[in-house]
Motif scaffolding. Structure first.
Motif, short mmCIF file in Angstrom:
data_model
loop_
_atom_site.label_atom_id
_atom_site.label_comp_id
_atom_site.label_asym_id
_atom_site.label_seq_id
_atom_site.Cartn_x
_atom_site.Cartn_y
_atom_site.Cartn_z
N ARG A 94 0.95 -1.30 0.01
CA ARG A 94 0.06 -0.03 -0.24
C ARG A 94 0.85 1.21 0.17
O ARG A 94 1.82 1.16 0.79
N VAL A 95 0.51 2.22 -0.98
CA VAL A 95 1.59 3.38 -0.91
C VAL A 95 0.44 4.55 -0.82
O VAL A 95 -0.48 4.67 -1.63
N VAL A 96 0.81 5.55 -0.01
CA VAL A 96 0.22 6.73 0.26
C VAL A 96 1.17 7.76 -0.45
O VAL A 96 2.03 7.94 0.34
N PHE A 97 0.87 8.56 -1.46
CA PHE A 97 1.77 9.28 -2.15
C PHE A 97 1.43 10.88 -2.02
O PHE A 97 0.07 11.21 -2.24
N VAL A 98 2.16 11.55 -1.67
CA VAL A 98 1.98 13.11 -1.49
C VAL A 98 2.12 13.75 -3.18
O VAL A 98 3.33 13.84 -3.48
N ASP A 126 -0.06 -2.61 -9.25
CA ASP A 126 -1.03 -3.48 -8.77
C ASP A 126 -0.90 -3.20 -7.16
O ASP A 126 -1.48 -3.87 -6.32
N LEU A 127 -0.38 -2.15 -6.62
CA LEU A 127 -0.39 -1.75 -5.48
C LEU A 127 -1.81 -0.96 -5.05
O LEU A 127 -2.57 -0.43 -5.88
N GLU A 128 -2.04 -1.15 -3.67
CA GLU A 128 -3.12 -0.27 -3.03
C GLU A 128 -2.47 1.17 -3.08
O GLU A 128 -1.20 1.20 -2.54
N TRP A 129 -3.36 2.13 -3.60
CA TRP A 129 -2.69 3.65 -3.56
C TRP A 129 -3.71 4.86 -3.20
O TRP A 129 -4.92 4.40 -3.36
N ASN A 185 -8.54 2.97 -1.02
CA ASN A 185 -7.73 2.51 -2.28
C ASN A 185 -8.21 3.07 -3.36
O ASN A 185 -9.40 3.11 -3.57
N GLY A 186 -7.29 3.59 -4.28
CA GLY A 186 -7.68 4.42 -5.73
C GLY A 186 -8.39 5.92 -5.38
O GLY A 186 -8.92 6.24 -6.26
N GLN A 187 -8.21 6.25 -4.16
CA GLN A 187 -8.58 7.68 -3.76
C GLN A 187 -7.68 8.46 -4.24
O GLN A 187 -6.49 8.64 -3.70
N ALA A 188 -8.02 9.82 -4.62
CA ALA A 188 -7.31 10.93 -4.42
C ALA A 188 -7.91 12.21 -3.78
O ALA A 188 -9.26 12.39 -4.15
N TYR A 189 -7.29 12.55 -2.60
CA TYR A 189 -7.98 13.57 -1.95
C TYR A 189 -7.15 15.04 -2.16
O TYR A 189 -6.03 15.15 -1.90
N THR A 190 -8.08 15.78 -2.26
CA THR A 190 -7.51 17.37 -2.19
C THR A 190 -7.49 18.09 -0.88
O THR A 190 -8.68 17.95 -0.28
N VAL A 191 -6.44 18.25 -0.38
CA VAL A 191 -6.38 18.69 0.93
C VAL A 191 -6.31 20.23 1.06
O VAL A 191 -5.14 20.58 0.57
N THR A 192 -7.19 20.97 1.55
CA THR A 192 -7.09 22.48 2.01
C THR A 192 -7.44 22.90 3.22
O THR A 192 -8.10 21.93 3.83
#
Ligand SMILES: NC(=O)c1ccc[n+]([C@@H]2O[C@H](COP(=O)([O-])OP(=O)(O)OC[C@H]3O[C@@H](n4cnc5c(N)ncnc54)[C@H](OP(=O)(O)O)[C@@H]3O)[C@@H](O)[C@H]2O)c1
Length: 281
Positions: A94-98, A126-129, A185-192
């Motif tokens: 699992r990777v959480v990317f900035v 194939d990673l969870e991201w 998994n598979g989500q992109a979060y806009t963080v403000t």
């Protein structure tokens, strides 16, 4: 075990503490010496993330990875596919990317090419991201510490252009959720942050926290660029100045993703200033 890169930076240092306090086994990765304020029980491993052998060794044993590229790594380094292949081969699932909000709002800006390439490589892997896409950081005003301390003055460009600056601790909290919980998994979060705030209003918030008035001197774009080139690559400085000076409607908009992921509102700049004011005294 969770591996955290950028572990001594604005986001990573808070994330390491948050995960450790939640009882997670954490390995903190940076190139420098073991930080003195590392929480008890956290292992520190030295690695340059541009060196895939070092990175593989540093993430060994971790199932989840917080991946943050910064400085020269934002524009150069091994291809994202090779980085992901190396960490997957070392056992990461699992990777959480900035990433960055600008990678979406300004896809043609050269300074985001590598960040966009990482987002794409993750989506194709194939990673969870999870991709965490912050707007401008409240912590960028650490650049004001020295002139506030010595001259009680803030020097900044675009004094009246507001952006919903984000507290790095909120980015860390969103990342911690994505690293430790299912459903991201598979989500992109806009963080403000929770509201747009101008540099002039940020200076006022610092003055209020300090209990003393501060002067505000507006820099020209060129003066600000010279300052930024001391600590960031040219293409990154140029797109940062575009966002600060002429933000798009999307860049000025408050995102609901902090509330959605954390179930609480994003932290205001005034609260960030209160917490960080000792550095400006
Ligand atoms: N600032 C903004 O307004 C903004 C807005 C949107 C997105 N972002 C994104 O946020 C990220 C920056 O986050 P941040 O402010 O938390 O970072 P930061 O404070 O600049 O991170 C520094 C950390 O990264 C480590 N590091 C730097 N280069 C390294 C390398 N080659 N190998 C291993 N470790 C390395 C540093 O330790 P050592 O030096 O000891 O290695 C330190 O732990 C970037 O990806 C940027 O694109 C920023």
């Amino acid at each position: 075990m969770i591996a955290v890169t950028g572990a001594t930076g604005n986001v990573g240092s808070v994330l390491v503490r948050t995960l450790a306090e939640a009882g997670e086994k954490v390995v903190a990765i940076s190139r420098g010496e073991k930080p003195v304020d590392l929480p008890p029980g956290v292992e520190h491993r030295r690695a340059d993330i541009g060196d895939l052998e070092q990175l593989s060794a540093a993430v060994a044993g971790a199932e989840a990875l917080f991946l943050l590229i910064t400085g020269p790594q934002l524009v150069s380094g091994p291809e994202p596919e090779r980085v992901l292949h190396a960490v997957a081969a070392a056992g990461v699932r699992r990777v959480v990317f900035v990433s960055s909000q600008g990678a979406v709002t300004r896809p043609d800006s050269g300074g985001y090419a590598r960040t966009i390439a990482f987002d794409r490589a993750l989506a194709a892997s194939d990673l969870e991201w999870t991709s965490v896409r912050p707007g401008a950081f409240a912590a960028n005003t650490y650049a004001w510490i020295e002139p506030v301390r010595t001259q009680r003055t803030v020097f900044a460009p675009f004094g009246d252009v507001g952006l919903p600056v984000v507290d790095p601790a909120d980015i860390a909290a969103v990342a911690a959720a994505a690293l430790t919980q299912d459903g991201h998994n598979g989500q992109a979060y806009t963080v403000t942050g929770p509201e747009a705030v101008t540099p002039r209003a940020q200076a006022e918030a610092l003055a209020a926290a300090l209990g003393e008035p501060l002067n505000f001197v507006e820099l020209t774009r060129d003066q600000a660029r010279v300052n930024m080139l001391r600590f960031m690559p040219e293409s990154v400085a140029d797109h940062t100045l575009e966002i600060l000076g002429t933000p798009t409607a999307a860049e000025q908009q408050v995102s609901g993703d902090v509330q959605r992921v954390l179930g609480r509102p994003a932290t205001s700049y005034a609260d960030w200033a209160q917490r960080n004011i000792p550095a400006y005294r």
